[in-house]
Design a protein around this motif. Structure first.
Motif, PDB file in Angstrom:
ATOM      1  N   ASP A 416      31.609  43.398  21.964  1.00 53.49           N
ATOM      2  CA  ASP A 416      30.870  42.847  20.026  1.00 53.49           C
ATOM      3  C   ASP A 416      30.931  44.995  20.210  1.00 53.49           C
ATOM      4  OD1 ASP A 416      28.603  43.289  21.597  1.00 53.49           O
ATOM      5  OD2 ASP A 416      28.203  41.906  20.246  1.00 53.49           O
ATOM      6  N   SER A 417      30.826  45.023  18.195  1.00 54.29           N
ATOM      7  CA  SER A 417      30.838  46.691  18.498  1.00 54.29           C
ATOM      8  C   SER A 417      29.662  47.177  19.013  1.00 54.29           C
ATOM      9  CB  SER A 417      30.180  46.552  16.801  1.00 54.29           C
ATOM     10  OG  SER A 417      30.982  45.912  16.511  1.00 54.29           O
ATOM     11  N   ILE A 448      38.479  46.527  16.544  1.00 51.55           N
ATOM     12  CA  ILE A 448      36.319  46.089  15.763  1.00 51.55           C
ATOM     13  C   ILE A 448      35.683  47.261  15.286  1.00 51.55           C
ATOM     14  CG2 ILE A 448      34.683  46.589  17.435  1.00 51.55           C
ATOM     15  CD1 ILE A 448      36.710  44.863  18.756  1.00 51.55           C
TER      16      ILE A 448
END
Length: 614
Positions: A416-417, A448
């Protein structure tokens, strides 16, 4: 006679017999129901439903003997309705509720209709597996057979529909009931709570009070939770008055709810009063009290509760470890984790991530690697999810082990980020600016979306590489391309970017044009830049701003004093020291150095005067 002699031997304490005695009294445990079942088998009555009813009832009500109930039931030629009910009841409250529904179908195939008890047990089975379609079929049978007005059957239907998420049907059954009891009201209140309809919970409770129905502990648990979720704290406090005024028993469930709610609000003394009133405290009671106390910052009292616990579970250990970590008492967090491991309590992913965070703060790479190895060696019960993997990346980066961080990052099935941000920032801080910028480009190419922290990492990479123009471009793209409003820390990075490039005047102009008020960190960055490049004019401006915004922080005086003394401006250095003495309540900073040995971590503090060389 042999049995009698064998039995007598169990009473001789001085027996020299070394082999275990198969007839020892300690091994003989009488089971009346099993004996009765055996008797029926020997006398060929085990197929007769009348004598076997008692046996099946006893077997069916225990999960451990449910298999015996199934076997005994299978031998009965024509089971009576009570026996069908006993089997359906046992299966409905077991781990195999679907078997209760299958047995109900089998019962109907054998031309047995069922009674009110049958439908109560079948509704319970439907609730456990959330099979509302089957539940609606049951409701049709209930209506056809004339059980629709039975109080307990209606209560079971309300409960079943509520747990299946069909709150409209729960309410319809409730509204059509010719009579209601407290269980009816509680069933619908629980249904509303199950579906997160908290306004309806409070509305129904008010209607209940209008009908002069006094609530019990079950009602109040749901009402208290509804008040808490809706943020109706004044109403919540009045509910406590209702509990006291109506002598509602504070059982362990209501007590635990009150402890949790008031603990989270920081009202520890009130939470403690409910904790003390619970007679049969369970682990949830202790854990809720520990969590609330630790969250309030009173770690001494939280640890005292932890030590007094009769039996600790993984949540107890986790609560204390997280409490220490969040209070920046990372050594205590790690010390307690080591005790937890020695106590043979298996840590979960939450405590492991918390310990990894403490390792990152203390630079404990050795322990961080141990935790990583533990996760890999125990992946049968610890699933290394994104939460733990992000903590591993952060730990390795902050401990300077960038390659290990990249290994974890590359092996992640899902990123994820935060994952991208952690490794980009880690590369930037550890001097790998080019790799950080390359990874950022790859992040964008994979679709992303960067977050605020990502731009901190990228701006740091530009700072360390002296890429002023590129850094400014990234800064401007935050709002323009990603809708992210720059925060003070981003502005601080840009000021640092200008200072590293000896553009002190641009840095000062940038600070003056900031749309938000610059904080002490921004001015401190400018002051540090002035010290490096010897700009005493801007240094004096930055110093005065620092002392104006944070006059009790001794670090600001140290930085300003050292800057002017290194430039032989002793008049200014003396003036700043006099200002500090005049201020009176200045917190004198301590320089802290850590030394890790095999015996632990030691530190040395250096005081203000020693740092100034006086």
């Amino acid at each position: 006679m042999k049995i009698a002699r064998a039995s007598s031997r169990c009473y001789h304490a001085t027996s020299n017999t070394t082999k275990p005695d198969p007839f020892s009294c300690s091994r003989i445990q009488r089971d009346p129901i099993r004996e009765l079942h055996g008797h029926f088998i020997r006398t060929h009555q085990h197929t007769n439903p009348k004598p076997m009813s008692r046996v099946i009832k006893s077997y069916a009500l225990s999960n451990k003997s449910l298999h015996k109930a199934r076997l005994a039931f299978s031998k009965i030629t024509r089971p009576t309705l009570p026996i069908w009910n006993q089997m359906i009841r046992g299966l409905s409250q077991s781990d195999y509720p679907v078997d209760a529904l299958n047995l109900f179908d089998k019962m109907r195939d054998s031309d047995m209709r069922g009674d009110n008890l049958t439908f109560i047990f079948v509704c319970k089975a439907c609730s456990k597996i959330s099979d509302v379609l089957y539940g609606k079929r049951v409701h049709v049978h209930v209506t056809k057979l004339g059980f629709g007005s039975y109080l307990y059957v209606c209560n079971a239907l309300i409960h079943m529909y509520g747990f299946c998420g069909e709150i409209r049907y729960s309410r319809k059954v409730f509204d059509e009931m010719p009579e209601r009891d407290l269980v009816s009201w509680n069933s619908l209140i629980c249904a509303y709570s199950q579906c997160a309809n908290y306004d309806d919970v409070l509305g129904l409770f008010n209607a209940m009070r209008v009908e002069n129905i006094t609530a019990d502990a079950v009602t109040m648990v749901k009402v208290i939770l509804a008040c808490n979720y809706l943020g109706e704290f004044k109403l919540l406090d009045s509910m406590v008055d209702y509990i006291e005024g109506n002598f509602v028993e504070i059982d362990v469930y209501l007590g635990n709810t009150l402890i949790d709610v008031y603990g989270r609000r920081g009202l520890i003394s009130l939470a403690r009063s409910f904790f003390n009133r619970i007679i049969n405290k369970n682990a949830v009671s202790w854990n809720a009290m520990i969590i609330g106390t630790a969250k309030s910052g009173d770690l001494l009292s939280a640890k005292k509760l932890f030590d007094e616990m009769p039996q600790r579970d993984v949540i107890s250990w986790t609560s204390m470890i997280i409490g220490y970590a969040q209070a920046n008492r990372h050594n205590d967090a790690i010390g307690l984790f080591e005790k937890m491991m020695m106590s043979s309590v298996k840590p979960d992913r939450i405590v492991l991530a918390s310990v990894l965070s403490s390792c990152a703060h203390l630079g404990r790479l050795d322990l961080g690697k141990y935790v990583h190895d533990y996760i890999k060696n125990n992946n049968y019960y610890i699933k290394s999810d994104i939460y733990v993997e992000n903590a591993l990346i952060d730990m390795y980066c902050k401990c300077g082990s960038v390659e290990n961080a990249l290994t974890v990052f590359s092996s992640m099935k899902e990123k994820d980020s935060v994952s991208w941000t952690s490794v980009i920032s880690g590369l930037a801080v550890n001097g790998e600016s080019n790799r950080a910028l390359e990874l950022f480009s790859r992040m964008l190419s994979e679709g992303i979306k960067p977050i605020h922290g990502t731009f901190i990492g990228i701006l740091l990479a530009c700072v360390h590489s002296g890429l002023v123009e590129k850094g400014l471009e990234f800064f401007n793209s935050m709002r323009r391309d990603y809708g992210l409003e720059p925060e003070t820390r981003h502005y601080g990075c840009v000021v640092d970017l200008f200072c590293r490039g000896a553009n002190l005047l641009k840095a000062y102009e940038f600070i003056k044009n900031m749309p938000i008020e610059p904080d002490i960190v921004v001015w401190r960055i400018l002051l540090s830049g002035c010290k490096v490049h010897g700009d005493l004019v801007l240094a004096k401006i930055a110093s005065e701003k620092l002392l104006e915004l944070d006059p009790t922080n001794g670090g600001n005086y140290v930085l300003s004093c050292n800057l002017f003394s290194s430039a032989d401006r002793w008049d200014e250095a003396i003036r700043i020291r006099e200002l500090m003495e005049k201020e009176g309540d200045v917190v004198r900073p301590l320089g802290l150095s850590f030394l890790e040995t095999s015996g632990g971590i030691f530190d040395k503090c250096v005081g203000f005067s020693e740092r100034l060389g006086s």
